[in-house]
Design a protein around this motif. Structure first.
Motif, PDB file in Angstrom:
ATOM      1  N   PRO A 156      18.958  19.168  16.825  1.00 57.21           N
ATOM      2  CA  PRO A 156      18.754  17.744  17.125  1.00 57.21           C
ATOM      3  C   PRO A 156      19.870  17.201  18.021  1.00 57.21           C
ATOM      4  N   VAL A 157      19.501  16.355  18.947  1.00 57.43           N
ATOM      5  CA  VAL A 157      20.471  15.715  19.836  1.00 57.43           C
ATOM      6  C   VAL A 157      20.824  14.354  19.251  1.00 57.43           C
ATOM      7  N   PRO A 158      22.108  14.091  18.950  1.00 62.96           N
ATOM      8  CA  PRO A 158      22.477  12.792  18.359  1.00 62.96           C
ATOM      9  C   PRO A 158      22.275  11.655  19.355  1.00 62.96           C
ATOM     10  N   LEU A 159      22.035  10.472  18.815  1.00 58.24           N
ATOM     11  CA  LEU A 159      21.894   9.301  19.675  1.00 58.24           C
ATOM     12  C   LEU A 159      23.173   9.055  20.468  1.00 58.24           C
ATOM     13  N   ASP A 160      24.304   9.237  19.822  1.00 57.76           N
ATOM     14  CA  ASP A 160      25.597   9.080  20.494  1.00 57.76           C
ATOM     15  C   ASP A 160      26.592   9.964  19.768  1.00 57.76           C
TER      16      ASP A 160
END
Length: 499
Positions: A156-160
């Motif tokens: 998963p790619v974090p929002l920030d």
């Protein structure tokens, strides 16, 4: 969007063969113009040990909106500003899938004229997509790709990254690895599943999308555990198209469960029989009995409905009494295999004029099937759900109306004689039912009475005094063939007058 495909190799089998498979030279950087931007193909590395091809898609967001679905149509935002200010150009899976299809079209079809032996070879593959929208998260990504033979790493790619408390975005960094797939299979998987994960398309989904889905999904979609979700999302949840695709996939499953799979069971059973001489496989006995029944009926023009990979067509071609043989199947894959089995491309002109392979569904009427002497449904009906049998019945007995129809199907009572078959199991995983002798006789007798046929029943294989034969066959003979000819003549005259 950015995607890479990597492979490894040896001096004898260099990784740079990837250039032949993709039809893109490793020493060149190429650009392809599209209606929504530019697709670039380049090779960051190209050596015998390892080769990587990259597809970089530059999306022109303004051009995409101008050529897109229009205000609000097919899920496009209604707000004018939202069409220009959004994340779509940076993770446009549907656009990437279309670019894959356009730039690597020959590779997806498994065509390589320069090295024709390469497309069929499995090789180590690694596919990477740095940012991929996945509505369903990593679990869905694994559920879609793992059944196809991929090892999946979906991070998963974090929002920030500076604020981990904000949680993860709906994007993942995807890495797929496989040792058992061909490049063509990999590209077809990506073409279908990238927009499925995104659950969105950049263009209006029309009815021809069903054909695109079935072409790209041939050989893997019909047996995928997430088939319904894939079909629904790929077709933008248009229920009419989804229903059509699911029905056609069901028929594909029927077609792919052919005699070759049944023969595996027959051979296993034969191996258990302790005799000095190995018995003739049931599939061979079945074809011999069918050919004998067709010969006795005097048929010259014969339909093999659900012909699969062409075993019966091949047997009929050996007898010159059968002047026209037509194999019909819903699966293009099965017909392609049948064509290779029959060596149609190398067959003499006279012999080739006797045989024809047609794609068609047995659940629908087909004017091409009218006027034949006989039709064979060998191990076909048990692959249909019972509610669909009336459609097949009408298409064959009501519309095509050959003089003779042969139907074979397993006798479930005989299953207890096969030690390799667990109790309560059917002979093949795709069988929707297997009938007793009484059930088959009841169905066949009803069909015969309804459509004006006489019917007789003959055993196929050893006829056990307690449980009957392993295969049961019904021979339908039209009661009044002259009436059929007269009806056809009247229909032809009416059509001629109308024309």
């Amino acid at each position: 969007m950015f995607l890479t495909i990597s492979t490894t190799g040896t001096p004898e089998r260099p990784a740079t063969d990837l250039g032949f498979l993709l039809h893109k030279h490793p020493d060149k950087s190429q650009a392809f113009s599209t209606s929504y931007g530019t697709a670039h193909v380049l090779y960051p590395e190209a050596a015998a040990e390892r080769c990587t091809a990259a597809l970089l898609l530059e999306v022109d967001a303004v051009a995409l909106v101008r050529r897109g679905k229009g205000k609000g149509r097919g899920g496009a935002p209604d707000a004018a500003l939202a069409q220009y200010v959004n994340d779509r150009p940076y993770a446009a899976s549907s656009l990437l899938a279309v670019a894959l299809s356009g730039v690597f079209s020959s590779a997806m079809r498994g065509v390589c004229a320069a090295r024709p032996e390469l497309p069929a070879q499995a090789r180590p593959l690694r596919v990477e997509v740095p940012a991929l929208p996945a509505r369903g998260g990593p679990d869905l990504v694994r559920g879609l790709f793992e059944p196809l033979g991929w090892t999946v790493d979906a991070e998963p790619v974090p929002l920030d990254r500076e604020f981990p408390d904000w949680g993860d975005s709906r994007y993942v960094r995807l890495v797929l690895e496989s040792e058992t797939l061909t490049v063509a299979e990999a590209l077809r998987h990506l073409y279908v599943l990238l927009p499925v994960l995104d659950d969105a398309k950049h263009y209006w989904v029309s009815p021809d999308e069903v054909d695109k889905l079935l072409r790209a999904g041939e050989g893997w979609l019909s047996g995928h555990p997430q088939q319904k979700l894939i079909t629904s999302r790929y077709l933008s949840r248009r229920w009419s198209l989804t229903r059509e695709a699911m029905e056609r996939l069901e028929l594909v499953r029927l077609a792919e469960a052919d005699d070759s799979e049944v023969e595996e069971i027959d051979n296993a059973v034969a191996a258990e029989v302790e005799t000095e001489e190995r018995p003739t496989p049931l599939a061979v006995l079945r074809r011999e009995r069918i050919v004998s029944a067709l010969t006795a009926s005097g048929a010259a023009r014969v339909l093999d409905l659900g012909c699969g990979q062409g075993q019966l067509v091949q047997a009929l071609l050996k007898d010159p009494r059968f002047t026209e043989i037509v194999g019909v199947d819903v699966s293009m894959r099965a017909l392609t295999i049948a064509s290779r089995r029959l060596k149609l491309d190398r067959m003499g002109e006279r012999q080739a004029s006797r045989v024809q392979l047609l794609q068609g569904s047995l659940a629908y009427t087909d004017t091409r099937l009218k006027g034949y002497d006989a039709a064979v449904l060998s191990e076909v009906i048990e692959h249909l759900d019972l509610p669909r049998l009336p459609a097949l019945e009408y298409a064959v007995f009501g519309a095509a109306r050959p003089r003779t129809v042969l139907v074979t199907t397993p006798n479930v009572e005989y299953n207890v004689r096969w030690e390799s078959l667990p109790a309560g199991h059917v002979r093949h995983g795709d069988h929707r039912f297997e009938w007793t002798r009484e059930e088959f006789r009841t169905w066949a007798t009803t069909v015969a009475e309804r459509h004006g046929y006489d019917v007789e029943f003959v055993p196929v294989g050893p006829d056990d005094p307690e449980v009957g034969p392993p295969t049961q066959m019904a021979i339908f003979s039209m009661k009044n063939p002259n009436e059929k000819n007269a009806n056809e003549k009247n229909v032809n005259e009416k059509e001629a007058k109308a024309a």
